[in-house]
Motif scaffolding. Structure first.
Motif, mmCIF file in Angstrom:
data_model
loop_
_atom_site.group_PDB
_atom_site.id
_atom_site.type_symbol
_atom_site.label_atom_id
_atom_site.label_comp_id
_atom_site.label_asym_id
_atom_site.label_seq_id
_atom_site.Cartn_x
_atom_site.Cartn_y
_atom_site.Cartn_z
ATOM 1 N N MET A 41 -13.446 1.865 7.209
ATOM 2 C CA MET A 41 -13.117 2.679 6.049
ATOM 3 C C MET A 41 -14.385 3.157 5.338
ATOM 4 S SD MET A 41 -9.824 3.070 5.875
ATOM 5 C CE MET A 41 -9.280 3.308 4.178
ATOM 6 N N THR A 42 -15.392 2.317 5.297
ATOM 7 C CA THR A 42 -16.670 2.727 4.702
ATOM 8 C C THR A 42 -17.283 3.863 5.499
ATOM 9 O OG1 THR A 42 -17.071 0.519 3.803
ATOM 10 C CG2 THR A 42 -18.984 1.945 4.085
ATOM 11 N N ALA A 43 -17.234 3.761 6.820
ATOM 12 C CA ALA A 43 -17.775 4.815 7.681
ATOM 13 C C ALA A 43 -17.039 6.133 7.490
ATOM 14 C CB ALA A 43 -17.709 4.381 9.148
ATOM 15 N N ALA A 44 -15.763 6.043 7.107
ATOM 16 C CA ALA A 44 -14.958 7.246 6.866
ATOM 17 C C ALA A 44 -15.072 7.737 5.430
ATOM 18 C CB ALA A 44 -13.497 6.959 7.204
ATOM 19 N N GLY A 45 -15.938 7.103 4.642
ATOM 20 C CA GLY A 45 -16.100 7.492 3.250
ATOM 21 C C GLY A 45 -14.975 7.033 2.348
ATOM 22 N N ARG A 46 -14.260 5.978 2.769
ATOM 23 C CA ARG A 46 -13.092 5.518 2.016
ATOM 24 C C ARG A 46 -13.214 4.054 1.601
ATOM 25 N NH1 ARG A 46 -7.534 6.919 4.761
ATOM 26 N NH2 ARG A 46 -6.903 6.046 2.749
ATOM 27 N N ALA A 47 -14.412 3.600 1.335
ATOM 28 C CA ALA A 47 -14.617 2.202 0.963
ATOM 29 C C ALA A 47 -13.785 1.809 -0.253
ATOM 30 C CB ALA A 47 -16.097 1.940 0.693
ATOM 31 N N ASP A 48 -13.571 2.737 -1.179
ATOM 32 C CA ASP A 48 -12.832 2.430 -2.408
ATOM 33 C C ASP A 48 -11.326 2.356 -2.193
ATOM 34 O OD1 ASP A 48 -15.210 2.340 -3.780
ATOM 35 O OD2 ASP A 48 -15.061 4.398 -4.545
ATOM 36 N N ASP A 49 -10.874 2.675 -0.976
ATOM 37 C CA ASP A 49 -9.441 2.648 -0.681
ATOM 38 C C ASP A 49 -9.010 1.339 -0.028
ATOM 39 O OD1 ASP A 49 -9.048 5.212 -1.692
ATOM 40 O OD2 ASP A 49 -9.435 6.171 0.237
ATOM 41 N N VAL A 50 -9.864 0.322 -0.074
ATOM 42 C CA VAL A 50 -9.546 -0.974 0.525
ATOM 43 C C VAL A 50 -9.814 -2.096 -0.481
ATOM 44 C CG1 VAL A 50 -9.914 -2.543 2.463
ATOM 45 C CG2 VAL A 50 -10.337 -0.096 2.764
ATOM 46 N N LEU A 51 -8.838 -2.965 -0.646
ATOM 47 C CA LEU A 51 -8.997 -4.160 -1.455
ATOM 48 C C LEU A 51 -8.738 -5.371 -0.569
ATOM 49 C CD1 LEU A 51 -6.955 -3.071 -4.619
ATOM 50 C CD2 LEU A 51 -9.441 -2.962 -4.308
ATOM 51 N N VAL A 52 -9.627 -6.359 -0.644
ATOM 52 C CA VAL A 52 -9.459 -7.574 0.160
ATOM 53 C C VAL A 52 -9.607 -8.774 -0.774
ATOM 54 C CG1 VAL A 52 -10.125 -8.818 2.243
ATOM 55 C CG2 VAL A 52 -10.520 -6.347 2.104
ATOM 56 N N PRO A 53 -8.532 -9.179 -1.428
ATOM 57 C CA PRO A 53 -8.636 -10.299 -2.363
ATOM 58 C C PRO A 53 -8.882 -11.623 -1.647
ATOM 59 C CG PRO A 53 -6.348 -9.663 -2.065
ATOM 60 C CD PRO A 53 -7.163 -8.623 -1.365
ATOM 61 N N ALA A 92 -4.113 3.525 14.344
ATOM 62 C CA ALA A 92 -2.659 3.359 14.216
ATOM 63 C C ALA A 92 -2.286 2.889 12.818
ATOM 64 C CB ALA A 92 -2.155 2.367 15.260
ATOM 65 N N ILE A 93 -3.120 2.032 12.237
ATOM 66 C CA ILE A 93 -2.873 1.558 10.870
ATOM 67 C C ILE A 93 -2.993 2.708 9.874
ATOM 68 C CG2 ILE A 93 -3.772 0.074 9.034
ATOM 69 C CD1 ILE A 93 -4.582 -1.914 11.250
ATOM 70 N N LEU A 94 -4.002 3.536 10.048
ATOM 71 C CA LEU A 94 -4.176 4.686 9.156
ATOM 72 C C LEU A 94 -3.007 5.661 9.289
ATOM 73 C CD1 LEU A 94 -7.998 5.388 9.658
ATOM 74 C CD2 LEU A 94 -6.888 4.108 7.823
ATOM 75 N N ALA A 95 -2.568 5.892 10.512
ATOM 76 C CA ALA A 95 -1.429 6.793 10.722
ATOM 77 C C ALA A 95 -0.167 6.241 10.064
ATOM 78 C CB ALA A 95 -1.202 7.009 12.214
ATOM 79 N N PHE A 96 0.052 4.927 10.211
ATOM 80 C CA PHE A 96 1.252 4.319 9.647
ATOM 81 C C PHE A 96 1.256 4.414 8.123
ATOM 82 C CE2 PHE A 96 3.922 0.634 8.407
ATOM 83 C CZ PHE A 96 5.087 1.018 9.046
ATOM 84 N N SER A 97 0.077 4.323 7.521
ATOM 85 C CA SER A 97 -0.003 4.431 6.062
ATOM 86 C C SER A 97 0.433 5.809 5.579
ATOM 87 C CB SER A 97 -1.436 4.146 5.587
ATOM 88 O OG SER A 97 -2.306 5.236 5.881
#
Length: 207
Positions: free
Chosen positions: A28-40, A185-190
């Motif tokens: 996600m970071t490589a795709a410029g979407r680091a802020d779209d992931v939360l890992v508590p 596949a995970i990105l597509a499902f979202s």
């Protein structure tokens, strides 16, 4: 329009430093979407882990949320998915962890943080309290599982999610070998699409 938000829920005695969590964050970071992931960093107490995740879901109310649950995190994702009607990707999920972990009561240590604690009957009761007997929206769940999971019987998840889209791969392990290949596949499902890949060396099994 905001991009989907992912909340990754790690498994038993795991942490945000788990291999799959780091692989997903890196992609996600490589795709410029680091802020779209939360890992508590989830509590070892199931009720607290659920409360932590509920707080994140409520904090981001209004966004399209997809949970990614690994092992015990997959079990949590089933309950959260039903309660909040959000999509969830379940990676080698636990289905009856209150039975599996009954044989492991006593001293435990987190594999990543070293945190020591005692696994008790109260932990199991908190897991049982969030069991989901049936799924109201099976299309909201994507099952990714491998047959050579050394920790869980993959057939329990297949039976539980019989009406959900799924990818069953021959071989693999509990850590889910070649997880990186599942990320598209995970990105597509979202986004509401089911696009399941073929992975060399891990042939799919008809469900």
């Amino acid at each position: 329009m905001a991009m989907p938000l992912f909340i990754y829920l790690h498994g038993f005695n795991s942490s945000p430093d788990s291999i799959k969590a780091r692989q997903f964050q890196a992609a996600m970071t490589a795709a410029g979407r680091a802020d779209d992931v939360l890992v508590p960093a989830l509590s070892h107490w199931p009720a607290e882990a659920i409360a932590q995740t509920e707080a994140l879901i409520r904090q981001h109310q209004g966004r399209d949320i997809t949970l990614i649950g690994s092992s015990l995190g997959g079990y949590y994702s089933l309950w959260l998915g039903e309660r909040y009607q959000v999509r969830a990707v379940l990676v080698n999920p636990a289905v009856r962890p209150y039975e599996l972990l009954a044989e492991m009561l006593g001293q435990q240590s987190n594999l990543y943080t070293g945190e020591a604690y005692t696994l008790t009957e109260q932990h199991l009761q908190q897991m049982l309290a969030i069991d989901v007997p049936s799924l109201s929206q099976p299309q909201n769940y994507l099952l990714l599982t491998q047959t050579d999971d050394e920790t869980l019987d993959y057939r329990q998840a297949v039976d539980k999610l019989t009406d959900s889209p799924m990818l069953i791969q021959q071989g693999g392990d509990h850590g889910f070998r070649q997880f990186e290949a599942m990320i598209p596949a995970i990105l597509a499902f979202s986004e509401g699409r089911v696009e399941l890949p073929e992975v060399p060396g891990l042939p799919s099994v008809d469900s």
